[in-house]
Scaffold this motif. Sequence first.
Motif, PDB file in Angstrom:
ATOM      1  N   GLU A 122     -14.892  14.364  16.615  1.00 17.58           N
ATOM      2  CA  GLU A 122     -13.518  14.361  16.099  1.00 17.58           C
ATOM      3  C   GLU A 122     -13.460  13.974  14.625  1.00 17.58           C
ATOM      4  O   GLU A 122     -12.464  14.213  13.947  1.00 17.58           O
ATOM      5  N   ALA A 123     -14.540  13.400  14.088  1.00 24.82           N
ATOM      6  CA  ALA A 123     -14.577  13.006  12.682  1.00 24.82           C
ATOM      7  C   ALA A 123     -15.085  14.123  11.784  1.00 24.82           C
ATOM      8  O   ALA A 123     -14.866  14.093  10.573  1.00 24.82           O
ATOM      9  N   ALA A 124     -15.745  15.112  12.365  1.00 29.95           N
ATOM     10  CA  ALA A 124     -16.405  16.157  11.575  1.00 29.95           C
ATOM     11  C   ALA A 124     -15.470  16.838  10.578  1.00 29.95           C
ATOM     12  O   ALA A 124     -15.870  17.123   9.451  1.00 29.95           O
ATOM     13  N   VAL A 144      -5.768  -0.817  -1.005  1.00 25.78           N
ATOM     14  CA  VAL A 144      -5.014  -0.262  -2.131  1.00 25.78           C
ATOM     15  C   VAL A 144      -4.317   1.047  -1.786  1.00 25.78           C
ATOM     16  O   VAL A 144      -3.640   1.621  -2.640  1.00 25.78           O
ATOM     17  N   GLY A 145      -4.456   1.502  -0.567  1.00 26.83           N
ATOM     18  CA  GLY A 145      -3.786   2.729  -0.144  1.00 26.83           C
ATOM     19  C   GLY A 145      -4.077   3.013   1.309  1.00 26.83           C
ATOM     20  O   GLY A 145      -4.960   2.407   1.906  1.00 26.83           O
ATOM     21  N   ASP A 146      -3.305   3.911   1.865  1.00 24.13           N
ATOM     22  CA  ASP A 146      -3.567   4.320   3.240  1.00 24.13           C
ATOM     23  C   ASP A 146      -3.116   5.753   3.412  1.00 24.13           C
ATOM     24  O   ASP A 146      -2.443   6.314   2.552  1.00 24.13           O
ATOM     25  N   GLY A 147      -3.546   6.351   4.494  1.00 24.41           N
ATOM     26  CA  GLY A 147      -3.184   7.736   4.739  1.00 24.41           C
ATOM     27  C   GLY A 147      -3.385   8.104   6.195  1.00 24.41           C
ATOM     28  O   GLY A 147      -4.056   7.395   6.944  1.00 24.41           O
ATOM     29  N   THR A 148      -2.802   9.213   6.568  1.00 27.07           N
ATOM     30  CA  THR A 148      -2.947   9.751   7.910  1.00 27.07           C
ATOM     31  C   THR A 148      -3.870  10.950   7.828  1.00 27.07           C
ATOM     32  O   THR A 148      -3.639  11.859   7.025  1.00 27.07           O
ATOM     33  N   LEU A 149      -4.933  10.937   8.630  1.00 26.44           N
ATOM     34  CA  LEU A 149      -5.852  12.069   8.656  1.00 26.44           C
ATOM     35  C   LEU A 149      -5.329  13.170   9.567  1.00 26.44           C
ATOM     36  O   LEU A 149      -5.399  14.344   9.235  1.00 26.44           O
ATOM     37  N   ASN A 150      -4.852  12.782  10.732  1.00 26.33           N
ATOM     38  CA  ASN A 150      -4.193  13.692  11.665  1.00 26.33           C
ATOM     39  C   ASN A 150      -3.413  12.838  12.660  1.00 26.33           C
ATOM     40  O   ASN A 150      -3.250  11.637  12.450  1.00 26.33           O
ATOM     41  N   ALA A 151      -2.971  13.411  13.759  1.00 23.44           N
ATOM     42  CA  ALA A 151      -2.166  12.659  14.723  1.00 23.44           C
ATOM     43  C   ALA A 151      -2.956  11.571  15.434  1.00 23.44           C
ATOM     44  O   ALA A 151      -2.373  10.664  16.018  1.00 23.44           O
ATOM     45  N   TYR A 204      -9.821   4.916  11.256  1.00 20.27           N
ATOM     46  CA  TYR A 204      -9.691   4.310  12.579  1.00 20.27           C
ATOM     47  C   TYR A 204      -8.745   5.141  13.441  1.00 20.27           C
ATOM     48  O   TYR A 204      -7.848   5.810  12.927  1.00 20.27           O
ATOM     49  N   PRO A 205      -8.953   5.109  14.754  1.00 19.52           N
ATOM     50  CA  PRO A 205      -8.096   5.894  15.634  1.00 19.52           C
ATOM     51  C   PRO A 205      -6.720   5.254  15.797  1.00 19.52           C
ATOM     52  O   PRO A 205      -6.593   4.030  15.856  1.00 19.52           O
ATOM     53  N   THR A 206      -5.720   6.111  15.869  1.00 19.96           N
ATOM     54  CA  THR A 206      -4.358   5.641  16.129  1.00 19.96           C
ATOM     55  C   THR A 206      -3.897   6.070  17.509  1.00 19.96           C
ATOM     56  O   THR A 206      -2.794   5.751  17.919  1.00 19.96           O
ATOM     57  N   ALA A 207      -4.766   6.805  18.194  1.00 18.70           N
ATOM     58  CA  ALA A 207      -4.484   7.255  19.562  1.00 18.70           C
ATOM     59  C   ALA A 207      -5.742   7.030  20.394  1.00 18.70           C
ATOM     60  O   ALA A 207      -6.839   6.871  19.859  1.00 18.70           O
ATOM     61  N   GLU A 208      -5.573   7.022  21.681  1.00 21.56           N
ATOM     62  CA  GLU A 208      -6.686   6.797  22.591  1.00 21.56           C
ATOM     63  C   GLU A 208      -7.800   7.814  22.360  1.00 21.56           C
ATOM     64  O   GLU A 208      -7.559   9.004  22.211  1.00 21.56           O
ATOM     65  N   ILE A 209      -9.032   7.302  22.301  1.00 22.96           N
ATOM     66  CA  ILE A 209     -10.212   8.155  22.153  1.00 22.96           C
ATOM     67  C   ILE A 209     -11.216   7.721  23.206  1.00 22.96           C
ATOM     68  O   ILE A 209     -11.546   6.524  23.302  1.00 22.96           O
ATOM     69  N   MET A 269       0.832  -1.172   0.000  1.00 26.93           N
ATOM     70  CA  MET A 269       0.000   0.000   0.000  1.00 26.93           C
ATOM     71  C   MET A 269       0.881   1.241   0.000  1.00 26.93           C
ATOM     72  O   MET A 269       1.860   1.303   0.714  1.00 26.93           O
ATOM     73  N   THR A 270       0.481   2.213  -0.772  1.00 23.99           N
ATOM     74  CA  THR A 270       1.217   3.464  -0.860  1.00 23.99           C
ATOM     75  C   THR A 270       0.507   4.526  -0.036  1.00 23.99           C
ATOM     76  O   THR A 270      -0.685   4.731  -0.211  1.00 23.99           O
ATOM     77  N   PRO A 271       1.212   5.204   0.871  1.00 24.66           N
ATOM     78  CA  PRO A 271       0.562   6.252   1.654  1.00 24.66           C
ATOM     79  C   PRO A 271       0.026   7.363   0.773  1.00 24.66           C
ATOM     80  O   PRO A 271       0.647   7.753  -0.207  1.00 24.66           O
ATOM     81  N   GLU A 272      -1.156   7.846   1.113  1.00 22.37           N
ATOM     82  CA  GLU A 272      -1.781   8.958   0.413  1.00 22.37           C
ATOM     83  C   GLU A 272      -1.267  10.267   1.012  1.00 22.37           C
ATOM     84  O   GLU A 272      -0.877  10.311   2.168  1.00 22.37           O
ATOM     85  N   PRO A 273      -1.310  11.348   0.240  1.00 23.70           N
ATOM     86  CA  PRO A 273      -0.911  12.632   0.806  1.00 23.70           C
ATOM     87  C   PRO A 273      -1.855  13.027   1.931  1.00 23.70           C
ATOM     88  O   PRO A 273      -3.061  12.906   1.793  1.00 23.70           O
ATOM     89  N   SER A 274      -1.325  13.512   3.041  1.00 21.71           N
ATOM     90  CA  SER A 274      -2.158  13.804   4.200  1.00 21.71           C
ATOM     91  C   SER A 274      -2.997  15.062   4.028  1.00 21.71           C
ATOM     92  O   SER A 274      -3.988  15.233   4.720  1.00 21.71           O
ATOM     93  N   ALA A 275      -2.655  15.967   3.126  1.00 19.02           N
ATOM     94  CA  ALA A 275      -3.417  17.195   2.963  1.00 19.02           C
ATOM     95  C   ALA A 275      -4.841  16.907   2.496  1.00 19.02           C
ATOM     96  O   ALA A 275      -5.777  17.576   2.884  1.00 19.02           O
ATOM     97  N   SER A 276      -5.053  15.923   1.652  1.00 11.71           N
ATOM     98  CA  SER A 276      -6.367  15.559   1.156  1.00 11.71           C
ATOM     99  C   SER A 276      -6.420  14.042   1.043  1.00 11.71           C
ATOM    100  O   SER A 276      -6.300  13.481  -0.038  1.00 11.71           O
TER     101      SER A 276
END
Length: 130
Positions: free
Chosen positions: A28-30, A111-118, A82-87, A1-8
């Motif tokens: 937090e998803a809004a 087919v891809g992945d990305g970071t939405l935020n921290a 999905y969360p990567t930190a405690e929620i 999987m290729t990381p997607e750009p985090s800006a969009s």
Amino acid sequence: MTPEPSASPFNIPADSRVTVYGAHGRPEAAEFVPAGAFLAEDDGRFPADVVILFVSTAADLAHELATAAGSVESGGVLWVCYPTAEIDGVTPDLNRDTVASLFETNDWEPVGDGTLNARWSAVRGQPTGI
């Protein structure tokens, strides 16, 4: 999987129909819900070109994946966020590999992945064999 750009991370074309599951009651998803997206409040099928599913646990994903995947129109994509930190005091039990494994057991492939935020990440999938 290729990381997607985090800006969009979703890269959704302007004319796409978008359905979002799991965003209700999740402030937090809004910030990640695209303008004009249909927010599904239950587990009914709401067809779209792009379906975005927010989940907190592996159990939630296992329970909700089939409905979300069933809403993706032919040629469309599914994003699982999905969360990567405690929620809310809950330590996440999801990661890119867990999501990929659940995709594969439902005849989908990552087919891809990305970071939405921290605190949030996402994996993009499509039906196997496309």
